[in-house]
Design a protein around this motif. Structure first.
Motif, PDB file in Angstrom:
ATOM      1  N   ARG A  58       0.924  -1.096  -0.035  1.00  0.00           N
ATOM      2  CA  ARG A  58       0.249   0.145   0.005  1.00  0.00           C
ATOM      3  C   ARG A  58       0.869   1.332   0.046  1.00  0.00           C
ATOM      4  NH1 ARG A  58      -4.869  -1.443   4.562  1.00  0.00           N
ATOM      5  NH2 ARG A  58      -5.806  -3.303   2.907  1.00  0.00           N
ATOM      6  N   ASN A  59       2.072   1.335   0.457  1.00  0.00           N
ATOM      7  CA  ASN A  59       3.022   2.254   0.635  1.00  0.00           C
ATOM      8  C   ASN A  59       4.177   1.861  -0.346  1.00  0.00           C
ATOM      9  OD1 ASN A  59       1.667   4.086   2.635  1.00  0.00           O
ATOM     10  ND2 ASN A  59       1.578   1.884   3.541  1.00  0.00           N
TER      11      ASN A  59
ATOM     12  N   CYS B   2       1.067   7.601   6.037  1.00  0.00           N
ATOM     13  CA  CYS B   2       1.036   6.547   5.026  1.00  0.00           C
ATOM     14  C   CYS B   2      -0.539   5.833   5.100  1.00  0.00           C
ATOM     15  CB  CYS B   2       1.981   5.276   5.562  1.00  0.00           C
ATOM     16  SG  CYS B   2       3.756   6.269   5.376  1.00  0.00           S
TER      17      CYS B   2
ATOM     18  N   LEU C  71       4.959   9.485   6.785  1.00  0.00           N
ATOM     19  CA  LEU C  71       5.909   9.205   5.863  1.00  0.00           C
ATOM     20  C   LEU C  71       7.231  10.110   6.184  1.00  0.00           C
ATOM     21  CD1 LEU C  71       6.506   8.607   2.824  1.00  0.00           C
ATOM     22  CD2 LEU C  71       6.041  10.838   2.107  1.00  0.00           C
TER      23      LEU C  71
ATOM     24  N   LYS D 138       6.298   3.834  -2.524  1.00  0.00           N
ATOM     25  CA  LYS D 138       7.230   4.733  -2.431  1.00  0.00           C
ATOM     26  C   LYS D 138       8.335   4.712  -1.254  1.00  0.00           C
ATOM     27  CE  LYS D 138       7.466   8.194  -5.072  1.00  0.00           C
ATOM     28  NZ  LYS D 138       8.306   8.500  -6.166  1.00  0.00           N
TER      29      LYS D 138
ATOM     30  N   THR E  35      10.919   5.232   6.853  1.00  0.00           N
ATOM     31  CA  THR E  35       9.405   5.303   7.524  1.00  0.00           C
ATOM     32  C   THR E  35       9.077   4.111   8.289  1.00  0.00           C
ATOM     33  OG1 THR E  35       8.834   6.306   5.230  1.00  0.00           O
ATOM     34  CG2 THR E  35       7.059   5.219   6.278  1.00  0.00           C
TER      35      THR E  35
END
Length: 267
Positions: free
Chosen positions: A58-59, A155, A165, A61, A233
């Motif tokens: 889902r995150n 996030c 983040l 980046k 993160t």
């Protein structure tokens, strides 16, 4: 690059890891083993591993997934088959119930049979390409760690995991920002293109001279602060979600894989 330490360290990943395993290097890895992929590390108990896998999906980046180890195994069989994640990073962080309790140089004593390790892409991977394009890297010039900041951006939660983040920052001459975006975008498994350029207030960052992790670096006239999603993160997530145990790399002290950078470069 003015970091003299990197000039006397081996450039082959296996040799560098061997030196780290012997306790001969405990510093940041920016600029080391140039041409090879570097990775963030997250280790969790098995009953938290699915939540973290979903968090990465889902995150993507801040958490581009490179490898997940077998249950109880510290061996990254895909990215560096001869390595040991318990000993081959310069420094680690150990979190218990959301509290940072230790920063060891090896985690053999912390290892358990129910642990799963995740390796996530790192922006150090594309720094060679930036340097080859003539884009200055201030933390290389200063011989220090890259500055990293907790942002006000949340996030996407996954199961029990949630948190803000984190970004890394590099000052880039304004005339070269477009080129920096173009180059880093070729490496989606190393965080890809920046998430923000310019005024840090847009990310909820109050003072660039006070990073949450790493070292402050000067921003010269004609430069803009450029922010990339950061693999620290999960450490902010550990503070927010408070898993019973999370072991990570110390910020800037990455795992150096055997993968050449070309393996994660998009055409």
């Amino acid at each position: 690059m003015t970091n003299l330490a990197s000039q006397r360290l081996p450039s082959a990943p296996s040799e560098l890891r061997r030196l780290i395993r012997r306790g001969c290097w405990a510093g940041p890895t920016a600029g080391l083993a140039r041409g090879y992929v570097q990775a963030n590390l997250v280790i969790l108990p098995a009953d938290w591993a699915y939540d973290f896998l979903l968090f990465c999906v889902r995150n993507p980046k801040p958490c581009p997934l490179l490898e997940v180890t077998e249950l109880g195994s510290p061996i990254p069989a895909q990215t560096a088959p001869g390595a040991d994640l318990r000993t081959d990073l310069p420094r680690y962080r150990v979190y218990q119930d959301g509290q940072l309790i230790d920063e060891p140089t090896e985690i053999t004593g912390w290892w358990r049979d129910d642990l799963v390790a995740f390796l996530l892409g790192c922006s150090f991977t594309f720094e060679d390409a930036l340097a080859e394009a003539g884009i200055p890297l201030r933390h290389w010039e200063c011989g220090c760690n890259v500055p990293m900041y907790r942002t006000a951006l949340a996030c996407v939660p996954a199961g029990r995991l949630h948190g803000p983040l984190v970004v890394s920052m590099r000052p880039i001459p304004a005339r070269q920002v477009a080129r920096a975006i173009e180059i880093s975008a070729r490496y989606p498994l190393a965080h890809g293109a920046p998430v923000w350029i310019g005024d840090p207030a847009g990310l909820g960052i109050a003072d660039l001279d006070r990073p949450d992790w790493g070292d402050p670096v000067p921003i010269n006239e004609g430069e803009l602060p450029v922010f990339w999603a950061c693999g620290v993160t999960p450490q902010a997530v550990a503070l927010a979600a408070r898993p019973p145990l999370m072991i990570t790399h110390a910020p800037g002290h990455m795992f150096v894989t055997d993968w050449p950078v070309s393996r994660v470069e998009r055409e």
